[in-house]
Write a protein that holds these residues in place. Structure first.
Motif, short mmCIF file in Angstrom:
data_model
loop_
_atom_site.label_atom_id
_atom_site.label_comp_id
_atom_site.label_asym_id
_atom_site.label_seq_id
_atom_site.Cartn_x
_atom_site.Cartn_y
_atom_site.Cartn_z
N ARG A 1 -17.93 0.85 19.00
CA ARG A 1 -16.46 0.96 19.08
C ARG A 1 -15.90 0.42 20.39
O ARG A 1 -14.78 -0.08 20.44
N ASP A 2 -16.68 0.48 21.46
CA ASP A 2 -16.16 -0.03 22.74
C ASP A 2 -16.35 -1.54 22.90
O ASP A 2 -16.11 -2.08 23.96
N SER A 3 -16.74 -2.24 21.83
CA SER A 3 -16.96 -3.69 21.92
C SER A 3 -15.78 -4.51 21.38
O SER A 3 -15.85 -5.73 21.36
N PHE A 4 -14.69 -3.85 20.95
CA PHE A 4 -13.54 -4.58 20.43
C PHE A 4 -12.28 -3.74 20.62
O PHE A 4 -12.34 -2.53 20.86
N TYR A 5 -11.14 -4.40 20.55
CA TYR A 5 -9.84 -3.76 20.64
C TYR A 5 -9.09 -3.96 19.32
O TYR A 5 -9.21 -5.00 18.70
N ILE A 6 -8.33 -2.95 18.95
CA ILE A 6 -7.50 -3.04 17.75
C ILE A 6 -6.05 -2.73 18.12
O ILE A 6 -5.76 -1.73 18.75
N LEU A 7 -5.15 -3.62 17.69
CA LEU A 7 -3.72 -3.37 17.72
C LEU A 7 -3.26 -3.40 16.27
O LEU A 7 -3.50 -4.38 15.57
N THR A 8 -2.64 -2.33 15.83
CA THR A 8 -2.12 -2.25 14.47
C THR A 8 -0.88 -1.39 14.47
O THR A 8 -0.46 -0.88 15.50
N GLY A 9 -0.31 -1.23 13.31
CA GLY A 9 0.86 -0.38 13.17
C GLY A 9 1.04 -0.02 11.72
O GLY A 9 0.25 -0.41 10.86
N ALA A 10 2.08 0.73 11.45
CA ALA A 10 2.40 1.14 10.09
C ALA A 10 3.90 0.99 9.89
O ALA A 10 4.67 1.05 10.85
N ILE A 11 4.29 0.81 8.66
CA ILE A 11 5.72 0.70 8.36
C ILE A 11 6.13 1.67 7.26
O ILE A 11 7.30 1.88 7.02
N GLY A 12 5.15 2.28 6.58
CA GLY A 12 5.47 3.24 5.53
C GLY A 12 6.30 4.39 6.06
O GLY A 12 6.03 4.91 7.15
N GLY A 13 7.31 4.76 5.33
CA GLY A 13 8.19 5.84 5.75
C GLY A 13 9.32 5.41 6.66
O GLY A 13 10.18 6.20 7.02
N LYS B 1 16.98 3.59 9.92
CA LYS B 1 17.92 4.42 9.16
C LYS B 1 17.51 5.88 9.19
O LYS B 1 16.32 6.19 9.31
N PRO B 2 18.49 6.78 9.06
CA PRO B 2 18.18 8.22 9.06
C PRO B 2 17.22 8.63 7.95
O PRO B 2 16.56 9.66 8.06
N GLU B 3 17.13 7.84 6.88
CA GLU B 3 16.23 8.15 5.77
C GLU B 3 14.75 7.97 6.14
O GLU B 3 13.87 8.31 5.35
N SER B 4 14.47 7.41 7.30
CA SER B 4 13.08 7.25 7.74
C SER B 4 12.40 8.61 7.75
O SER B 4 12.99 9.61 8.15
N ASP B 5 11.16 8.65 7.30
CA ASP B 5 10.42 9.90 7.17
C ASP B 5 9.20 9.88 8.08
O ASP B 5 8.21 9.21 7.78
N PRO B 6 9.23 10.62 9.18
CA PRO B 6 8.12 10.59 10.14
C PRO B 6 6.80 11.10 9.56
O PRO B 6 5.73 10.65 9.96
N GLU B 7 6.86 12.02 8.60
CA GLU B 7 5.62 12.52 7.99
C GLU B 7 4.96 11.44 7.15
O GLU B 7 3.74 11.27 7.18
N VAL B 8 5.75 10.71 6.39
CA VAL B 8 5.20 9.59 5.60
C VAL B 8 4.67 8.51 6.56
O VAL B 8 3.62 7.93 6.33
N TYR B 9 5.41 8.28 7.63
CA TYR B 9 4.97 7.31 8.64
C TYR B 9 3.59 7.69 9.18
O TYR B 9 2.69 6.85 9.27
N LEU B 10 3.40 8.96 9.52
CA LEU B 10 2.10 9.41 10.04
C LEU B 10 1.00 9.31 8.98
O LEU B 10 -0.14 9.01 9.32
#
Length: 154
Positions: free
Chosen positions: A11-23, A34-43
């Motif tokens: 695991r210490d031999s590479f770096y990962i940058l990622t993200g999520a957009i769900g929620g 928008k206020p409709e964004s859902d932090p639980e779905v995002y997580l």
């Protein structure tokens, strides 16, 4: 696919940058979440990234499509990101910005939460002087910068 590759590497031999957009609900025209964004779905989606990559943590986790100051400081998602980091699931928090870049960069520096900004930066940008000034401001506050889309599709 990447998870299959990573599982056999230290695991210490590479770096990962990622993200999520769900929620996340986005007003792209105005650069706001928008206020409709859902932090639980995002997580849930953020944790799904880890599962698919078959890792316990990523190095950089990015909130994409961040533009206006209000979106950088959007409390529901900001709190979710801080929770994700506190759980040890990312080393660094990031935003990704494709529009209103100077405003987003400065806001990220002002939050004291984000470690890095991934910013669209290329020869087609008409506001490079403003982006450069914002990068200098961020540098003064210890915020890292990663340029993306440097070839602008060329």
């Amino acid at each position: 696919m990447l998870g299959k590759v990573f599982k056999d590497w230290p695991r210490d031999s590479f770096y990962i940058l990622t993200g999520a957009i769900g929620g996340v609900e986005i007003d792209y025209k105005n650069g706001l979440f928008k206020p409709e964004s859902d932090p639980e779905v995002y997580l849930e989606h953020a944790n799904g990234c880890l599962k698919r990559l078959q890792v316990d943590y990523v190095d950089f986790f990015s909130l994409g499509f961040t533009a206006r100051r209000e979106s950088v400081f959007f409390e529901p998602l900001l709190n979710a990101l801080q929770k994700f980091k506190a759980q040890g699931k990312t080393r660094y928090l990031s935003i990704g910005t494709h529009s209103f870049e100077p405003e987003a960069i400065r806001a990220a520096a002002d939050t004291g939460v984000f470690d890095v900004v991934t910013v669209a930066y290329n020869f087609r940008k008409t506001n490079l002087a403003e982006i450069d000034a914002a990068i200098e401001y961020a540098r003064g506050k210890g915020l890292g910068i990663i340029a993306m889309k440097t070839m602008a599709g060329a």
